[in-house]
Design a protein around this motif. Structure first.
Motif, mmCIF file in Angstrom:
data_model
loop_
_atom_site.group_PDB
_atom_site.id
_atom_site.type_symbol
_atom_site.label_atom_id
_atom_site.label_comp_id
_atom_site.label_asym_id
_atom_site.label_seq_id
_atom_site.Cartn_x
_atom_site.Cartn_y
_atom_site.Cartn_z
ATOM 1 N N LEU A 45 9.551 3.110 -4.169
ATOM 2 C CA LEU A 45 8.442 4.043 -4.173
ATOM 3 C C LEU A 45 7.498 3.729 -3.021
ATOM 4 N N LEU A 46 6.973 4.790 -2.408
ATOM 5 C CA LEU A 46 6.067 4.623 -1.282
ATOM 6 C C LEU A 46 4.743 5.290 -1.609
ATOM 7 N N LYS A 106 7.802 18.646 -6.334
ATOM 8 C CA LYS A 106 6.737 18.790 -7.328
ATOM 9 C C LYS A 106 6.544 17.545 -8.185
ATOM 10 N N HIS A 107 6.963 16.406 -7.713
ATOM 11 C CA HIS A 107 6.864 15.229 -8.566
ATOM 12 C C HIS A 107 6.122 14.074 -7.880
ATOM 13 N N GLY A 108 5.166 14.385 -7.050
ATOM 14 C CA GLY A 108 4.332 13.330 -6.480
ATOM 15 C C GLY A 108 3.290 12.876 -7.487
ATOM 16 N N SER A 109 2.914 11.609 -7.429
ATOM 17 C CA SER A 109 1.844 11.059 -8.266
ATOM 18 C C SER A 109 0.617 10.839 -7.398
ATOM 19 N N TRP A 150 -1.923 -0.371 -12.967
ATOM 20 C CA TRP A 150 -0.534 0.078 -12.857
ATOM 21 C C TRP A 150 -0.385 1.447 -13.513
ATOM 22 N N PHE A 151 0.325 2.327 -12.812
ATOM 23 C CA PHE A 151 0.559 3.688 -13.280
ATOM 24 C C PHE A 151 2.073 3.917 -13.352
ATOM 25 N N GLN A 152 2.440 5.049 -13.941
ATOM 26 C CA GLN A 152 3.851 5.407 -14.024
ATOM 27 C C GLN A 152 4.118 6.663 -13.205
ATOM 28 N N HIS A 153 5.110 6.541 -12.340
ATOM 29 C CA HIS A 153 5.592 7.708 -11.588
ATOM 30 C C HIS A 153 6.797 8.261 -12.337
ATOM 31 N N ARG A 194 6.927 2.001 -12.356
ATOM 32 C CA ARG A 194 5.552 1.539 -12.278
ATOM 33 C C ARG A 194 5.118 1.412 -10.821
ATOM 34 N N TYR A 195 3.887 1.738 -10.562
ATOM 35 C CA TYR A 195 3.339 1.549 -9.224
ATOM 36 C C TYR A 195 1.873 1.151 -9.327
ATOM 37 N N LEU A 196 1.430 0.486 -8.310
ATOM 38 C CA LEU A 196 0.054 0.015 -8.237
ATOM 39 C C LEU A 196 -0.793 1.101 -7.590
ATOM 40 N N GLY A 197 -1.888 1.468 -8.252
ATOM 41 C CA GLY A 197 -2.638 2.598 -7.736
ATOM 42 C C GLY A 197 -4.134 2.436 -7.825
ATOM 43 N N LEU A 198 -4.823 3.351 -7.166
ATOM 44 C CA LEU A 198 -6.270 3.473 -7.240
ATOM 45 C C LEU A 198 -6.640 4.143 -8.563
#
Length: 859
Positions: A221-222, A275-278, A303-306, A315-319
């Motif tokens: 994930l980017l 249509k699936h960007g987080s 941590w959020f879920q994409h 899982r990804y690290l997010g603002l």
């Protein structure tokens, strides 16, 4: 550029030649470096010529009043003189500015107002204004273990493992394309500007994320972070949308009026919607532009879920999930000073996303002329600019017509584009120590430095990763390339540099302006000394302007002449040597116990061997040659402008400095068979291991006044700057030495110091590897190519030899730079004289971009 200061700031030392035992045979027979005619020292004609223009009458009256006040307060005469020098060091020169008022504004130059003027970040834009809002891109490859975020990319760093990266196409005005390699990920960044309205028009970005090759592993994930930040004025307000995506960011500043930023939904690389960007976002007070990376990194704490359609959640690290204001509450209509809004988009590559900036003075959305600069409209604009760039590039440089391969042409385009994409707009105050004059030592740490008046600087930078700021002697070489492409940019850059002139005519050789520049420089190297000069290479593009016949060039030079004259007058007076028509670089390092040979940073050749024991009695050959060249250029300019008195004085000085008998009397060393520096010197110096590390040991014979036995770039400056006549008795021997592979000649270009010289490849201290002691430098090789081409076109006994050497040297230099670019994707600061490998900082699209002019045979 102060390369010695650079090396101290560098990471692990680059590969460099190893030590070589000095050749002790045959030093005083037919000349240390080969046979050649010579004669004993002779005295040349005296006199230094008249000075340039000084401060105006009002400034002198104010100075007199201040001196009277100081006397009334009981200061000593020495104290008054020191105070006077300190004040003049930080007083702007009274001559009219070289550029019109507000020349950088949107009203005066709308097409140059916005640009990629933040060379220290991988991708970002700002305006040419002191308190500009800035925009930029950060990214993070997700997938690291929880609690251990990956590397957040933002600022170009020498040791971050990125690469290659750099601008492949950039026209300096309206568009650019670069590729950023981050492991298996490739980010392609493109931008296009479109004029219109009253505030510099619109612009759009396109970011394409994809694997490096089809065989590359599946990318993680980017997260892309698009941000806009204000710097001391203006407001920002994000408009929340659905799912964390912002509908846009509305902003207002004095210079830009109303504007809007819109991050469009991502697509695949063919333009089909995804249509699936987080999405995540951040809205907070700006901690300062130099702290933006840390501000974002510190808030990546959740941590959020994409959840892609049909795929497993990741899982990804997010603002934070929504743009809640994190500062003090805002009152209606109250302008919050310094804000930042960040929109984070997280998605699995490959994908493409566009960011659109719209100026309110043009209109909003599809109603603006030409429609929104996005999607097919943006694609068409990019295609048009690419075609225009490549056609114009060939028209100017004719590389294809010269038979250069497609790869070599791509190198030439990247050399130019990297230089143009490396322009920065800086604003701030430098730190200055005054000239102590004869009353104090040049390196005395007292008094404390003072702040120079706030000033802007529009300049190319040597290296985005390591030196993203202005360097005086580099800029003259930069502008030789830029001028061929866009003369207006050269006039702008020279005008800004001349705007930094102080009351004495001094310009600081390294400009660290603003917090973003200052944070990249260790404190000891922030201070500039008003006694220290730099080679006057800004006169090299001036010489091009003189020969162009362009009205705009002459109009600029007419306005700039008083400042050019004041700068040159300060140079030759402040750096005057111990005897008439001799010159010495002030600011040499002291003979510290740990230095093999005290460096001469102001010369730009840092650790190039000079006299072993610095003294006021030194005579520096390269500086005399620079002054001779400068006098000749300015005399020509004064003649064209009808400045009769200045022309007479400068022409007289030029004739004296070009007199070969006078040059011989001061710098021809018959016992060495070459031109040389003169000073208190001994070759019996070495570094030896002591209790505190390596220390300098001076043996016998002890130092005495003599010519310095170092054969290298400095020895050939009369040749490189074309000061010798084609019938000079020294020209043939110098060409023979130049072509001798025991000395400067290598398969990769001319090495900076002869392989036979005692200090070839030698460290200068425990932590200071060799720099100008063997490596191949493109800027001086370019001067050599120009000289060889010059003498190869003039009738004389050495015409054929010079022409042949030009062809061979050009083949060696261009061929090696091309091979290193092909293999590494970078232009380098210097190249090994042993195997040709790139060394030092990279990317270095500063004066190494001169390889383009070498390919075009444009000298």
């Amino acid at each position: 550029m102060a390369r010695g200061e650079r090396k101290r700031r560098a990471g692990p030392p680059a590969e460099a030649p190893g030590p070589r035992a000095p050749d002790k045979a045959g030093r005083r027979r037919e000349g240390r470096f080969g046979a050649g005619p010579g004669s004993g020292p002779r005295r040349g004609p005296g006199g230094r010529g008249a000075g340039g223009r000084g401060p105006g009458t009002a400034a002198l009256a104010a100075l007199g009043l201040a001196l009277a006040l100081a006397l009334g307060l009981g200061l000593s005469w020495r104290g008054i003189v020191a105070w006077q020098r300190a004040r003049r060091a930080i007083t702007l020169h009274p001559a009219p500015p070289a550029l019109p008022p507000n020349s950088s504004s949107a009203a005066a130059a709308p097409d140059l107002f916005w640009g990629t003027y933040r060379p220290h970040v991988y991708f970002g834009m700002k305006t040419r204004s002191p308190r500009a809002p800035v925009t930029g891109l950060m990214w993070l490859q997700q997938g690291a273990p929880p609690g251990m975020p990956g590397q957040l990319r933002h600022t170009c760093e020498q040791g971050d493992g990125m690469g290659p990266y750099g601008w492949e196409l950039h026209d300096g005005v309206s568009f650019g394309r670069q590729r950023l390699h981050d492991g298996a990920l490739v980010l392609t960044t493109e931008f296009v500007k479109r004029p219109g309205g009253s505030h510099g028009g619109d612009w759009s970005w396109r970011i394409t994320a994809e694997p490096q090759t089809r065989e590359s592993p599946v990318l993680p994930l980017l997260s892309l972070f698009f941000y806009v930040a204000t710097d001391g004025q203006g407001t920002l307000r994000p408009e929340p949308g659905t799912g964390g995506q912002l509908n846009g960011i509305d902003g207002h500043t004095e210079e830009l009026g109303d504007f809007r930023l819109i991050l469009l939904p991502p697509t695949d690389v063919k333009g089909t919607a995804l249509k699936h960007g987080s999405y995540n976002s951040l809205w907070m007070p700006s901690p300062g532009l130099h702290l933006l990376t840390e501000a974002v990194k510190n808030r990546l704490n959740r941590w959020f879920q994409h959840r892609p359609p049909g795929g497993s959640p990741e899982r990804y690290l997010g603002l934070p999930g929504s743009p809640q204001w994190e500062g003090e509450s805002q009152k209606s209509g109250h302008s919050v000073q310094g804000q930042i809004v960040v929109q984070q988009l997280t998605l699995k590559p490959p994908f493409r996303v566009e960011l659109v900036f719209e100026s309110g003075s043009v209109g909003w959305g599809e109603s603006r002329p030409g429609g929104r600069l996005a999607g097919p409209v943006l694609s068409q604009a990019l295609d048009t600019h690419v075609t225009s760039f490549t056609d114009r590039f060939e028209d100017i440089f004719r590389l294809g017509a010269r038979g250069l391969s497609a790869g070599e042409q791509a190198l030439g385009q990247a050399a130019l584009s990297g230089l143009l994409g490396g322009f920065g707009y800086f604003y701030g105050q430098g730190l200055v120590l005054p000239d102590p004059g004869d009353e104090g030592p040049e390196e005395d740490p007292a008094p404390a430095p003072s702040l120079f008046p706030p000033a802007p600087l529009f300049t190319a930078v040597p290296s985005r990763s390591f030196f993203p700021r202005g360097f005086l002697w580099d800029e003259g070489f930069h502008q030789l390339v830029v001028y061929c492409w866009e003369p207006r940019l050269t006039r702008e850059a020279l005008g800004h540099w001349l705007g930094l002139l102080n009351a004495d005519g001094w310009i600081g050789r390294e400009q660290v302006l603003g917090d973003e520049a200052r944070v990249r420089v260790p404190p000891p190297f922030l201070v500039q000394r008003a006694a220290h000069a730099n080679p006057p290479t800004l006169l090299l593009p001036v010489m091009r302007m003189l020969d162009s016949g362009d009205t705009a060039d002459m109009d600029f030079l007419r306005t700039a002449f008083p400042r050019l004259q004041a700068w040159f007058s300060w140079l030759r007076q402040s750096q005057a040597g111990p005897v008439p028509l001799s010159y010495r670089w002030r600011g040499r390092d002291r003979a510290a116990p740990g230095l093999l040979n005290p460096k001469t940073l102001p010369s730009g050749l840092d650790d190039y061997p000079r006299a072993s024991h610095p003294s006021p009695d030194e005579r520096h050959l390269d500086l005399r040659c620079w002054v001779a060249l400068g006098a000749n250029i300015l005399a020509r300019l004064a003649q064209k402008l009808g400045e009769t008195q200045a022309e007479t004085e400068l022409a007289e000085l030029a004739v004296k400095l070009r007199d070969e008998n006078g040059l011989d009397s001061l710098h021809w060393a018959p016992e060495l068979g070459v031109f040389a520096d003169f000073g208190n010197h001994t070759g019996a110096v070495r570094l030896a291991r002591g209790p505190q590390g390596l220390v300098r040991v001076v043996g016998r014979p002890p130092p005495r006044p003599q010519y310095v036995d170092a054969l290298g770039y400095v020895s050939f400056f009369p040749l490189f700057l074309r000061l010798l006549s084609p019938t000079s008795p020294h020209l043939g021997p110098l060409l023979d030495l130049l072509a001798d592979n025991r000395h400067l000649w290598s398969p990769f270009g001319l090495r900076s110091l002869s392989a036979s010289s005692p200090l070839y490849g030698q460290r200068n201290s425990e932590h200071d590897p060799p720099y100008w002691r063997g490596a191949v430098w493109v800027n001086v090789n370019y001067l050599a190519l120009g000289a060889l081409d010059h003498y190869g076109r003039l009738e004389g006994p050495h015409q054929a030899q010079a022409s042949q050497l030009h062809t061979q040297l050009r083949t060696n230099l261009v061929g090696n730079v091309w091979r290193q670019y092909r293999d590494t994707g970078f232009l380098w600061e210097q190249y090994s004289d042993r195997d040709g490998h790139g060394m030092g900082s990279r990317p270095f699209q500063g004066w190494t971009s001169l390889v383009l002019l070498a390919m075009a045979e444009d000298y």
